[in-house]
Design an enzyme around this catalytic site. Structure first.
Site, PDB file in Angstrom:
ATOM      1  N   ASP A  98       1.061  -1.671   0.179  1.00 41.41           N
ATOM      2  CA  ASP A  98      -0.387   0.035  -0.254  1.00 41.41           C
ATOM      3  C   ASP A  98       0.548   1.580  -0.296  1.00 41.41           C
ATOM      4  O   ASP A  98       1.460   1.583   1.094  1.00 41.41           O
ATOM      5  CB  ASP A  98      -0.779  -0.230   1.540  1.00 41.41           C
ATOM      6  CG  ASP A  98      -2.188   1.472   0.932  1.00 41.41           C
ATOM      7  OD1 ASP A  98      -1.929   1.672   0.370  1.00 41.41           O
ATOM      8  OD2 ASP A  98      -2.284   1.444   2.171  1.00 41.41           O
ATOM      9  N   GLU A 132      -2.837  10.943  -0.649  1.00 37.98           N
ATOM     10  CA  GLU A 132      -3.632   9.777  -0.740  1.00 37.98           C
ATOM     11  C   GLU A 132      -4.253   9.343   0.805  1.00 37.98           C
ATOM     12  O   GLU A 132      -5.509   9.299   1.387  1.00 37.98           O
ATOM     13  CB  GLU A 132      -3.643   8.606  -1.097  1.00 37.98           C
ATOM     14  CG  GLU A 132      -5.118   7.705  -0.988  1.00 37.98           C
ATOM     15  CD  GLU A 132      -5.219   6.435  -0.862  1.00 37.98           C
ATOM     16  OE1 GLU A 132      -6.462   5.982  -0.768  1.00 37.98           O
ATOM     17  OE2 GLU A 132      -4.458   6.430   0.398  1.00 37.98           O
ATOM     18  N   GLU A 133      -3.543   8.774   1.715  1.00 32.53           N
ATOM     19  CA  GLU A 133      -3.509   8.033   2.418  1.00 32.53           C
ATOM     20  C   GLU A 133      -4.185   9.294   3.760  1.00 32.53           C
ATOM     21  O   GLU A 133      -4.734   9.286   5.167  1.00 32.53           O
ATOM     22  CB  GLU A 133      -2.239   7.783   4.031  1.00 32.53           C
ATOM     23  CG  GLU A 133      -1.614   6.681   2.770  1.00 32.53           C
ATOM     24  CD  GLU A 133      -2.182   5.389   2.762  1.00 32.53           C
ATOM     25  OE1 GLU A 133      -3.491   5.613   3.479  1.00 32.53           O
ATOM     26  OE2 GLU A 133      -2.083   4.540   2.341  1.00 32.53           O
ATOM     27  N   HIS A 261      -0.861  -0.856   6.480  1.00 33.42           N
ATOM     28  CA  HIS A 261      -0.843   0.430   7.385  1.00 33.42           C
ATOM     29  C   HIS A 261       0.305   0.149   9.016  1.00 33.42           C
ATOM     30  O   HIS A 261      -0.004   0.940   9.721  1.00 33.42           O
ATOM     31  CB  HIS A 261      -1.814   1.303   7.980  1.00 33.42           C
ATOM     32  CG  HIS A 261      -2.431   1.867   6.855  1.00 33.42           C
ATOM     33  ND1 HIS A 261      -4.035   2.540   7.234  1.00 33.42           N
ATOM     34  CD2 HIS A 261      -2.922   1.906   5.230  1.00 33.42           C
ATOM     35  CE1 HIS A 261      -3.961   2.620   6.284  1.00 33.42           C
ATOM     36  NE2 HIS A 261      -3.024   2.616   4.368  1.00 33.42           N
TER      37      HIS A 261
HETATM   38  N1  PHE Z   1      -7.460   2.827  -0.198  1.00 28.81           N
HETATM   39  C1  PHE Z   1      -6.936   2.507   1.556  1.00 28.81           C
HETATM   40  C2  PHE Z   1      -4.851   2.969   2.112  1.00 28.81           C
HETATM   41  O1  PHE Z   1      -4.781   2.887   0.924  1.00 28.81           O
HETATM   42  C3  PHE Z   1      -6.888   0.724   0.295  1.00 28.81           C
HETATM   43  C4  PHE Z   1      -7.638   0.544   0.114  1.00 28.81           C
HETATM   44  C5  PHE Z   1      -8.026   0.899  -1.585  1.00 28.81           C
HETATM   45  C6  PHE Z   1      -9.490   0.186   0.122  1.00 28.81           C
HETATM   46  C7  PHE Z   1      -8.851  -0.346  -1.953  1.00 28.81           C
HETATM   47  C8  PHE Z   1     -10.449  -0.081  -0.639  1.00 28.81           C
HETATM   48  C9  PHE Z   1      -9.973  -0.231  -1.318  1.00 28.81           C
HETATM   49  O2  PHE Z   1      -5.742   2.844   2.630  1.00 28.81           O
HETATM   50 ZN    ZN Z   2      -2.940   2.772   3.381  1.00 28.09          ZN
HETATM   51 ZN    ZN Z   3      -3.586   2.819  -0.170  1.00 33.45          ZN
END
Ligand code: PHE
Ligand code: ZN
Ligand code: ZN
Ligand code: ZN
Ligand code: CA
Length: 296
Positions: A98, A132-133, A261
């Site tokens: 991630d 994004e986070e 995370h």
């Molecule tokens: N966007 C979330 C993150 O970066 C992860 C995620 C992606 C959750 C797609 C659900 C669907 O932590």
């Molecule tokens: Zn994330």
């Molecule tokens: Zn993510």
């Protein structure tokens, strides 16, 4: 469509890991590991012949960056397909699944476009989003700053966030809301993107399931302004059910990504098969959608 090299994608993940190791263990917004990640991606794209922009924005008192790379050698500039992934990690760790995974997979897809000197009907524009986070800040900034004309030129957006989960599922964003649950369908055109991605997984004999546009990743600002979207996801903190383990293998009763995370989201936190299949699915979708005439 090309077969994207798993080794090449993993080499980018190793570089993201090294960047984190050298910069306090993360690649988070406002930290030096983020800018180093952005410079790594931009340097390769510049060398490959993309027209790149480092778009800066401010969030929480820190400067964030989106890397935007357009393949300007071909394609109709009024008919743009965007492909994006967030490049930032949380501060707890290096963020390799991630979202080093999505970042590396779209990077290698972009580099393959250049190697083939692809001349698609559509204009291809790749994006690596910052922050994004912290609430989709980079992608929201990008969409907010498009003029009405620029926005109307973007005919689709493909998002890849977590595509190498260690206990993977094979999820495709549910553009048509065929499961009848969640937030409803995406903008018109999202269903066709979903079908194109499903076609790839069908061709390799891998079953998929839908995942809702629940607003948790960078497609959110795009669908909010009516741009069709799609993409894949291999699962985060959710628990794999026994039905899902029967479908895909792996371990029922465990998270798709137990290191979600956390500091253990390292290069060890990747399922190579899932990463390989998703990278190839990305290339298939990009080639199919961008080179189709008439455009789909
Ligand atoms: N966007 C979330 C993150 O970066 C992860 C995620 C992606 C959750 C797609 C659900 C669907 O932590
Ligand atoms: Zn994330
Ligand atoms: Zn993510
Ligand atoms: Zn669907
Ligand atoms: Ca749904």
């Amino acid at each position: 469509a090309p077969d994207i090299s798993l080794a090449a994608v993993k080499a980018h993940l190793s570089q993201f890991q090294t960047i984190a190791n050298d910069n306090g263990g993360n690649r988070a917004h406002g930290r030096p590991g983020y800018l180093a990640s952005a410079n790594y991606v931009k340097g390769l794209l510049d060398a490959a012949g993309f027209t790149t922009t480092l778009q800066s924005f401010t969030y929480n008192g820190a400067t964030g960056y989106n890397v935007i790379a357009e393949w300007t050698r071909a394609g109709d500039a009024n008919d743009v397909l965007m492909v994006g992934a967030h490049l930032d990690s949380v501060s707890a760790g290096p963020g390799i699944n991630d979202n080093g995974s999505g970042s590396a997979a779209i990077l290698e897809t972009a580099l393959e476009v250049a190697r083939q000197n692809l001349a698609p009907a559509k204009r291809l524009r790749f994006a690596w989003w910052g922050a994004e986070e912290l609430g989709l800040r980079g992608s929201q900034f990008y969409v907010n700053n498009l003029s009405a004309t620029e926005r109307s030129r973007i005919k689709g957006y493909l998002n890849f966030d977590m595509v190498g989960s260690p206990n993977p599922g094979y999820f495709v964003y549910d553009g048509d809301n065929s499961d009848g649950t969640g937030a409803g369908p995406g903008p018109a055109g999202s269903a066709q993107i979903e079908r194109t991605i499903q076609d790839y997984f069908t061709s390799i004999g891998v079953p998929t399931r839908g995942t809702d546009f629940d607003g948790r990743s960078d497609y959110g600002p795009f669908i909010a302004v009516g741009i069709p979207a799609g993409g894949t996801f291999t699962g985060a903190e959710g628990i794999k059910s026994s039905a899902q383990a029967s479908l895909w293998g792996g371990t029922a009763g465990q998270a798709f990504d137990r290191c979600y995370h956390r500091s253990c989201d390292t290069t060890a936190n990747i399922n190579d098969t899932a990463l390989d299949r998703n990278a190839d699915a990305i290339a298939y979708a990009v080639w199919t959608i961008a080179t189709a005439t008439p455009p789909v």
